[in-house]
Scaffold this motif. Structure first.
Motif, short mmCIF file in Angstrom:
data_model
loop_
_atom_site.label_atom_id
_atom_site.label_comp_id
_atom_site.label_asym_id
_atom_site.label_seq_id
_atom_site.Cartn_x
_atom_site.Cartn_y
_atom_site.Cartn_z
N GLU A 459 -11.12 13.11 -0.77
CA GLU A 459 -10.46 13.44 -2.20
C GLU A 459 -9.92 12.14 -2.90
N TRP A 460 -9.46 12.22 -4.07
CA TRP A 460 -8.87 11.18 -4.78
C TRP A 460 -7.27 11.89 -5.04
N LYS A 461 -6.24 10.82 -4.67
CA LYS A 461 -4.99 11.18 -4.72
C LYS A 461 -4.04 10.10 -5.23
N SER A 462 -2.76 10.41 -6.00
CA SER A 462 -2.38 9.55 -6.55
C SER A 462 -1.23 8.98 -5.28
N ILE A 559 -3.05 -0.42 -0.74
CA ILE A 559 -2.29 -1.21 -1.92
C ILE A 559 -2.62 -2.45 -1.91
N GLN A 560 -3.10 -3.19 -0.79
CA GLN A 560 -3.43 -4.72 -0.96
C GLN A 560 -4.55 -5.02 -1.90
N THR A 561 -5.24 -3.75 -2.34
CA THR A 561 -6.52 -4.12 -3.27
C THR A 561 -6.20 -4.01 -4.81
N ILE A 562 -4.86 -3.43 -4.95
CA ILE A 562 -4.54 -2.94 -6.29
C ILE A 562 -3.94 -4.33 -7.12
N LEU A 572 7.30 -1.42 -11.85
CA LEU A 572 6.07 -0.98 -12.03
C LEU A 572 5.70 0.10 -11.22
N TRP A 573 6.54 0.36 -9.81
CA TRP A 573 6.16 1.78 -9.23
C TRP A 573 6.12 2.83 -9.78
N VAL A 577 2.02 2.04 -10.85
CA VAL A 577 1.41 2.13 -9.24
C VAL A 577 1.45 3.54 -8.65
N SER A 578 2.57 4.12 -8.99
CA SER A 578 2.67 5.44 -8.38
C SER A 578 1.58 6.39 -8.72
N HIS A 579 0.93 6.05 -10.01
CA HIS A 579 0.02 7.01 -10.81
C HIS A 579 -1.40 6.29 -10.23
N ILE A 580 -1.73 5.43 -9.63
CA ILE A 580 -3.16 5.06 -9.22
C ILE A 580 -3.65 5.63 -8.17
N LYS A 581 -4.78 6.58 -8.29
CA LYS A 581 -5.40 7.21 -7.37
C LYS A 581 -6.38 6.55 -6.48
N ILE A 582 -6.20 6.92 -5.35
CA ILE A 582 -7.04 6.08 -3.94
C ILE A 582 -7.71 7.13 -3.52
N PRO A 583 -8.90 6.75 -2.92
CA PRO A 583 -9.96 7.91 -2.01
C PRO A 583 -9.13 8.11 -0.78
N ILE A 584 -8.91 9.31 -0.41
CA ILE A 584 -8.51 9.81 0.94
C ILE A 584 -9.43 10.58 1.48
#
Length: 636
Positions: A459-462, A559-562, A572-573, A577-584
């Motif tokens: 899934e993709w979640k922020s 987070i290290q890849t952002i 910025l959070w 940054v808090s709106h960035i979606k990452i694969p889970i």
């Protein structure tokens, strides 16, 4: 006489104030988001000036520059300074333009630069060494003031005096010191290459394609065995209550919260006090309708049943999904009908279900089978608008997959295993575990695709949905009088990380190995993993903590890849940054990914104990000769 003394013998130097030999220019200010669209010049941030040598400014942002701002365009020989930092030691760090610039480059508002009136006065390569010398760095540091953030005073900088030897001596000093810096640069390039290699594999491992591939592989690898077990060893058999059909009818209420089951389709809804709290069954269960119309029913709310019936709930949710048992029993209904006792009404005994052996795959397989069959059931109930033939085909499809998914194909390989202690002590024995065939997993995937269930789900979640944050205000250190003998570290989310140690005992954040946090710089996105008690230097950060069921370390690695634009001076959070979606991926995949990346980290750290140690020694050697060569005596 040493070679250094020989080099500087009889050298006469002139001491002059910075304000007399050049002019200070501030960075470009007042830029908005619109200025970065179709810009006409590159724009250097504070971070880039501080972090990179002048030969590799790492500029990335194009900005629109007005004609009147062209006097601030950087040139060969300009000396750049950071104007702001969390510590006075880092404030005013310098970098010098030592190569001819082929395009227009400007500084942002957090930086400023010195342009010499006479470009032949100082060799740029000499300035590079001079402005990093300890003596000059101390003087520059003293021009900075502030509380939580320090700012350099350009007016005070103008009064700083520097030594100006002859160009011939400058060339000799540069030649000597560049020998050391060249070797340091070579070692740093090697370390950077290793780090880039790590970052390449890290980014590949965290890609959606790789996560899906690993999820698929791990799911099969970790869930490929099956064994057979009696229901009585997996479940608690539950008794019913003595109640007549007449009494059920009398107690029945439309809004009753407890459901009582009798034979066939007979049910009643009653209040809890009607039958007593002690008689209410509360766990999801399979109800065995054992007489007359023999059948099985699944129920997951408050219930009871007549005493001639019984029900099963699982002894361990991690071993048996009780609804999986329901589907098994429903699929084998003919077996129980064939083995019922004939009479006025057919019936079965508790022994026939207690001793019935069912296939027990890992719980992850059970859960997926239940999810797929539940979806089929849902589709069967949604028949509005379908033709009778379509309904019939859908029913056949469901029955086909139900039978196939509950009849496991296994390979010939046998894995002996010692079972956990069973409720039946006589069954404490060696039980064979068989390998589930690959064709079964293909069937499972096919069934999942038919009903739209994700078998290997990523899934993709922020990040805001995954992580909570806390403002660090109450953990800010009161005094910056640090000592190494004190115990509590004072942290910044920037490059420095540990600024020093304090003896303050109030307002300490109690992080530990079990409950770590991430400190996140709200202006630069710099961050660190922290699993020890600490205080902080300023409020310009967020303390991040995990929400719900997530591998926190997995989030940290991602987070290290952002990489986002940090040009604007804004927090910025919350804004970005808090709106960035990452694969889970599934939790077991997260754990696997973390184990790989932690090993990468360990490898980099091992390299960092060897290569950087060599760099550190060479750097110290360079600094020693730098101070000796630039320590010009003043004439009395």
């Amino acid at each position: 006489m040493s070679k250094i003394d020989e080099l500087l013998k009889n050298e006469k130097v002139e001491w002059r104030k910075l304000g007399d030999i050049g002019k200070f220019y501030g960075g470009i200010t007042g830029k908005t988001k619109q200025d970065f669209n179709d810009g006409n010049a590159k724009f250097i941030t504070y971070k880039n000036v501080y972090s990179n040598p002048a030969t590799d400014l790492n500029v990335k942002d194009k900005v629109k520059i007005k004609p009147e701002e062209n006097q601030r365009k950087l040139r060969y020989g300009d000396i750049l300074f950071t104007g702001s930092s969390e510590t006075p030691d880092e404030c005013g760090m310098s970098s010098v333009i030592t190569t001819k610039l082929t395009e227009n480059i400007y500084l942002n508002s957090f930086c400023f630069f010195l342009r010499l009136n006479d470009s032949d006065l100082l060799l740029p390569d000499f300035s590079k060494h001079l402005f990093r010398s300890d003596a000059l760095r101390i003087k520059i540091g003293k021009t900075a003031s502030g509380v939580t953030r320090f700012n350099v005073s350009k007016d005070l900088m103008k009064k700083i005096e520097i030594p100006i030897p002859s160009i011939e001596t400058q060339e000799k000093i540069v030649k000597t010191l560049d020998i050391f810096t060249a070797y340091v640069t070579e070692l740093q390039a090697e370390l950077q290459a290793r780090t880039k290699q790590y970052e390449y594999y890290r980014d590949m491992i965290l890609s959606e394609d790789y996560l899906n591939k690993i999820a698929n592989t791990l799911f099969i690898h970790n869930n490929n065995t099956i064994y057979y077990e009696k229901i009585r060893n997996l479940c608690l058999r539950q008794k019913g209550i003595n109640i007549t059909a007449k009494k059920m009818k009398e107690l029945n209420k439309e809004n009753g919260i407890v459901k009582i089951f009798a034979g066939g389709n007979t049910v009643a809804r009653v209040d809890a006090e009607d039958i007593g709290e002690e008689n209410i069954l509360k766990k999801p269960s399979v109800i065995v309708k054992s007489r007359g119309n023999i059948d099985f029913e699944y129920y997951d709310s408050l219930f009871s049943h007549k005493s001639e019936m019984w029900s099963y709930s699982t002894l361990n949710d991690n071993v048996l999904n009780i609804k999986y048992l329901y589907y098994i029993l429903k699929s084998q209904l003919k077996y129980f009908l064939d083995n019922s006792i004939s009479g006025k009404l057919p019936q079965i005994s508790t022994g026939i279900t207690d001793n019935y052996k069912i296939p027990v795959p890992p719980i992850e397989i059970q859960n997926k089978v239940v999810q797929i069959l539940d979806k089929f059931q849902s589709l069967l109930s949604e028949t509005q608008g379908l033709l009778p033939q379509e309904i019939k085909e859908r029913q056949k499809q469901y029955e086909y997959f139900r039978e196939k998914l509950l009849t496991f194909e296994t390979e010939s390989e046998i894995i002996p295993r010692q079972t956990d202690r069973q409720t039946d002590r006589q069954t404490d024995r060696q039980t064979d575990r068989q390998i589930i065939s690959n064709s079964y997993f293909a069937l499972l995937k096919e069934a999942a695709d038919v009903v739209g269930v994700k078998l290997f789900e990523v899934e993709w979640k922020s990040l805001g949905d995954l992580l909570d944050y806390e403002q660090p205000t109450k953990y800010i250190v009161s005094s910056t009088e640090y000592r190494d003998s004190y115990k509590i570290p004072v942290l910044t989310a920037g490059q420095s990380f540990i600024l020093g140690y304090t003896n303050e005992t109030e307002g300490i954040y109690k992080a530990n190995k079990k409950y770590p946090v991430i400190i996140f710089d709200d202006f630069t996105t710099g961050n660190h993993w922290v699993d020890f008690e600490f205080k902080v230097k300023s409020s310009a950060m967020k303390i991040l903590k995990p929400k719900n069921s997530i591998n926190f370390r997995y989030c940290y690695h991602y987070i290290q890849t952002i990489n986002i634009d940090t040009t604007e001076h804004k927090r910025l959070w919350i804004s970005k940054v808090s709106h960035i979606k990452i694969p889970i991926p599934p939790l077991e995949v997260q754990e696997y990914i973390v184990s790989i990346l932690d090993k990468f980290d360990e490898l980099i750290n091992d390299i960092s104990k060897g290569l950087p140690k060599e760099i550190e020694l060479r750097q110290k050697q360079y600094e020693y000769y730098r101070e000796k060569l630039l320590n010009f005596p003043r004439e009395k």
